[in-house]
Design a protein around this motif. Structure first.
Motif, short mmCIF file in Angstrom:
data_model
loop_
_atom_site.label_atom_id
_atom_site.label_comp_id
_atom_site.label_asym_id
_atom_site.label_seq_id
_atom_site.Cartn_x
_atom_site.Cartn_y
_atom_site.Cartn_z
N ILE A 245 0.71 -1.37 -0.09
CA ILE A 245 0.04 -0.01 -0.22
C ILE A 245 0.94 1.39 0.18
O ILE A 245 0.58 2.11 -0.93
N ASP A 246 1.77 1.30 0.93
CA ASP A 246 2.53 2.47 0.91
C ASP A 246 3.52 2.84 -0.48
O ASP A 246 3.50 3.80 -0.82
N ARG A 247 3.71 1.62 -0.93
CA ARG A 247 4.76 1.74 -2.25
C ARG A 247 3.78 2.05 -3.42
O ARG A 247 4.02 2.98 -4.34
N GLY B 33 1.36 12.33 -9.97
CA GLY B 33 0.21 13.00 -10.01
C GLY B 33 -0.84 12.76 -9.59
O GLY B 33 -1.95 13.26 -10.01
N THR B 34 -1.13 11.56 -9.11
CA THR B 34 -2.44 10.73 -8.85
C THR B 34 -2.72 10.44 -7.56
O THR B 34 -1.71 10.58 -6.70
N TRP B 35 -3.92 9.88 -7.27
CA TRP B 35 -4.08 9.05 -5.81
C TRP B 35 -5.43 8.33 -6.12
O TRP B 35 -5.92 8.01 -7.16
N TRP B 36 -5.78 7.54 -5.03
CA TRP B 36 -6.59 6.58 -5.30
C TRP B 36 -8.25 7.42 -5.69
O TRP B 36 -8.65 6.62 -6.49
N LEU C 212 1.72 6.39 -6.79
CA LEU C 212 0.67 7.28 -7.48
C LEU C 212 0.92 8.84 -7.28
O LEU C 212 0.58 9.59 -8.11
N GLU C 213 1.46 8.96 -6.18
CA GLU C 213 1.76 10.49 -5.79
C GLU C 213 2.73 10.84 -6.81
O GLU C 213 2.72 12.08 -7.43
#
Length: 222
Positions: free
Chosen positions: A159-161, A170-173, A166-167
């Motif tokens: 999850i952390d990786r 330039g994105t996130w969930w 994603l960050e």
């Protein structure tokens, strides 16, 4: 665009590339069969049981990389791909990846196996994003040090990786209407529980039971 994440070993592959790499090196005479084969089998059994000490395992797995130059390692890996990996990539696995690619999804392989072993496998699937345990290298010589760098992509570390990746782009969930993760292992329950569409693939007994309780899809790529 949706997010499609794939575990590798025993999911997209009908084998475990970690285990197979050590067995391949034993077969090449690079590792001592009497000592290394028993340890390889022991670590694999611990992984299946959910008791693996990731630090001890990585010390075992990465040390052979430090003893040889990259040209020799790459030559062995090319043979490893031919003998051990491509025969264990099924048409169903390739088709699953292609369906997500055709849908315009963002694809990534997320695996605890180190990136030296898994990089060429990700390229075999045409997946450019690989989130894997990273073997450290000497910045001057390029030789592996035999140690990992950063957080291993293992259990909750996946999850952390993934979130760091994603960050970095330039994105996130929340950037994705739907997120998928395909895995065979109960070790991946943290990430499976986070995505909107968890899928159990040829699952181990623990994951199969959990998927049944949660109503998650169970599929086979064999």
């Amino acid at each position: 665009m949706n997010l499609a994440l794939f575990d590798l070993d025993n999911t997209l592959l009908a084998t475990d590339s970690d285990f197979e790499w050590a067995q391949f090196l034993i077969g090449q005479g690079v590792l001592d069969r009497e000592v290394q084969e028993a340890k390889n089998i022991e670590f694999y059994a611990q992984y299946q049981a959910g008791t693996l000490d990731i630090d001890a395992f990585l010390d075992f797995q990465l040390q052979p990389l430090s003893r040889h130059d990259r040209r020799q390692l790459d030559a062995w890996h090319a043979e490893f791909m031919t003998r051990r990996i491509r025969p264990n990539i099924t048409r169903q696995a390739r088709d699953l990846v292609e369906r997500h690619r055709a849908a315009g999804d963002l694809l990534a392989i997320v695996t605890a196996t180190n990136s030296f072993v898994t990089g060429p496998i990700a390229r075999e699937f045409g997946i450019s994003h690989l989130i894997a345990t990273i073997p450290a290298q000497d910045c001057r010589s390029g030789r592996h040090t035999g140690k990992p760098t950063g957080l291993p992509a293992f259990r909750a570390g996946k999850i952390d990786r993934v979130e760091a990746w994603l960050e970095s782009i330039g994105t996130w969930w929340g950037s994705f209407p739907q997120s998928y993760f395909y895995s065979d292992s109960h070790n991946d329950l943290p990430l499976l529980s986070l995505v909107s569409h968890p899928v159990a693939v040829d699952p181990d007994a623990t994951l199969e039971a959990h998927a049944g309780q949660q109503g998650w899809p169970i599929i086979s790529l064999r």
